[in-house]
Structure formats: C-alpha cells, structure tokens
Design an enzyme around this catalytic site. Structure first.
Site, mmCIF file in Angstrom:
data_model
loop_
_atom_site.group_PDB
_atom_site.id
_atom_site.type_symbol
_atom_site.label_atom_id
_atom_site.label_comp_id
_atom_site.label_asym_id
_atom_site.label_seq_id
_atom_site.Cartn_x
_atom_site.Cartn_y
_atom_site.Cartn_z
ATOM 1 C CE1 TYR A 1 -3.451 -2.564 0.020
ATOM 2 C CE2 TYR A 1 -3.359 -2.654 2.421
ATOM 3 C CZ TYR A 1 -3.869 -3.110 1.226
ATOM 4 O OH TYR A 1 -4.811 -4.103 1.221
ATOM 5 C CD GLU B 1 0.314 16.396 -6.524
ATOM 6 O OE1 GLU B 1 0.823 17.539 -6.553
ATOM 7 O OE2 GLU B 1 -0.910 16.195 -6.581
ATOM 8 C CD GLU C 1 5.620 17.980 -3.401
ATOM 9 O OE1 GLU C 1 4.399 18.188 -3.587
ATOM 10 O OE2 GLU C 1 6.464 18.883 -3.336
ATOM 11 C CD GLU D 1 -1.813 19.890 -2.875
ATOM 12 O OE1 GLU D 1 -1.830 19.020 -3.780
ATOM 13 O OE2 GLU D 1 -1.168 20.945 -2.955
ATOM 14 C CE LYS E 1 -6.529 21.881 -1.608
ATOM 15 N NZ LYS E 1 -7.172 21.950 -2.943
ATOM 16 C CG ASP E 2 -1.985 28.910 0.561
ATOM 17 O OD1 ASP E 2 -1.908 28.259 -0.499
ATOM 18 O OD2 ASP E 2 -2.646 29.967 0.675
#
Length: 232
Positions: free
Chosen positions: A12, A24, A65, A72, A90-91
């Site tokens: 997974y 991404e 990341e 997100e 998100k920022d």
C-alpha cells in the site's frame, strides 16, 4: 498473518508513492533532482557522514511533498466548495515543502559546491577566449530552429506553446554561452538555476508540457554547444 499484513502495508505504501508520483509534477521534479544529486555525489569521494546527511535531507524533502499531497487529497475530499480555510491548509502544507526544499539546497551547497566548483574550474580555465558575438549568433539560430520546428510539427504558435518550448531553448542557449564566455562556475550555476525556473514556469503556467520544455532545453543547449565546438 503478521508477515502477510506487513507485506500488504508495504504494498500500500509503495502504491501511495507511485500514485503521488504520477499525479504530482513537483514530486517528479524532486525525485529527478534527488537521483541526479546522489549520482553526482559518487564522483566526489564524499565522507560517510556526508552521504548520510544528503540521504536524510533528500528523504525529508520527498516525505514533505508526500504529506503535502496527502493533505491536498484530504482537503479536496472533505471540502467540495471553495473555502478560505481549505486554501490556508494547502498553503501551509506547501510552505512546509518549501522550507525543506530550501534546507536541501543549503545542504547541497555546503556538501557539494566546493567540490563541483574545483572540478569544473579546472576544466573551464582550459577553454580559449572566444568572441562574444558567438552567443548572439547561437541565440538567433536557436530561435530560428524553434520557429521552423513548430511550423513543421504544427503545434502551438511561433512564440507561444507547442513543441519545443522557445523560452526553454533560449534560456539554455544563454546558459551554454555564459559557461564558455565567463568560465565562472558560480555564475554558470546561477544562470542554470534561472534556466530551471524559466522552464518550470512554462510548465506551471500550462503553456508547455514537461516534454516540450525538456526538448527546448536540449535544442538550445545542443545547438549552442555545437556552434562553440565548431568555432574551437
């Protein structure tokens, strides 16, 4: 049962990394640069501790990341409509990635820069002095080839979009000229950074795809390099 469960969890986790890598673009860029840095490090006889520092730093950037991507996904799943709170979440998560990326740049600088500078300076100083107008000629030829290729392929406008990226071609053409004409490693690396930012901005603005930007960079640098080699 525990062994099977552990293998499932591992599977997974790998699926999660692969899924994030597919969706991404920033993660793809981080992974590509990480591989390049580790490959480059092989040629500079780093100490064991320096390898550990580089590996941990790269792992932190990629992990940040991945966390950002997961946040997100979660925000998009929970908040369907446009929301100021969702934007802030998100920022902030993107800011965490930015901090780790800057940290990685500083680590790379302290560990690798002097070694790269010494290696490149030795070779660059061997280059003969060349007239500066070669850079202009190379730039004009690069732009002409971009326009011709776009017209032949029939994608995009002469100065906007399509294969290859004109901005990327021009930027990397200038980079090669700077390398040959200045013979300065620090200046060349700064110009290279600007080239990467130009290329990345074209992808981020959705004017070009990653392949169009890469082909533009290869065209600009290849043509200019060939011209300088022929002059030599």
């Amino acid at each position: 049962m525990k062994t099977k469960s552990w293998w499932k969890s591992l599977g997974y986790a790998i699926e999660g990394v692969l899924d994030a890598t597919k969706t991404e673009k920033n993660l793809k860029i981080h992974i590509i640069f990480s591989v390049l840095i580790l490959f480059l490090a092989l040629f500079f006889n780093l100490k064991f501790l320096e390898y550990i520092i580089l590996t941990i730093t790269i792992s932190l950037v990629i992990a940040a990341e991945l966390f950002n991507t997961a946040i997100e996904y979660l925000v998009d799943a929970l908040i369907k409509e446009k929301s100021e709170v969702a934007k802030r979440v998100k920022d902030v998560s993107a800011g965490a990635v930015l901090i780790t990326a800057f940290g990685a740049i500083f680590v790379g600088y302290f560990v690798l820069f002097e070694r790269i500078k010494n290696a490149l300076s030795f070779n660059l100083q061997k280059l003969p002095n060349l007239p500066h107008h070669i850079a202009i000629v190379s730039l004009v030829i690069t732009i002409a080839l971009v326009v011709i290729i776009k017209s032949l392929i029939g994608r995009g406008e002469p100065l906007h979009g399509g294969m290859p990226s004109g901005h990327s071609a021009v930027a990397f053409s200038i980079l090669i000229s700077v390398i040959y004409l200045t013979k300065d490693v620090a200046v060349s690396l700064l110009v290279f950074l600007l080239c990467v930012l130009v290329a990345e901005s074209r992808v981020r603005l959705k004017v070009h795809s990653m392949s169009e930007v890469i082909m533009g960079g290869l065209l600009g640098s290849g043509v200019t390099f060939l011209i300088f080699i022929l002059i030599l």
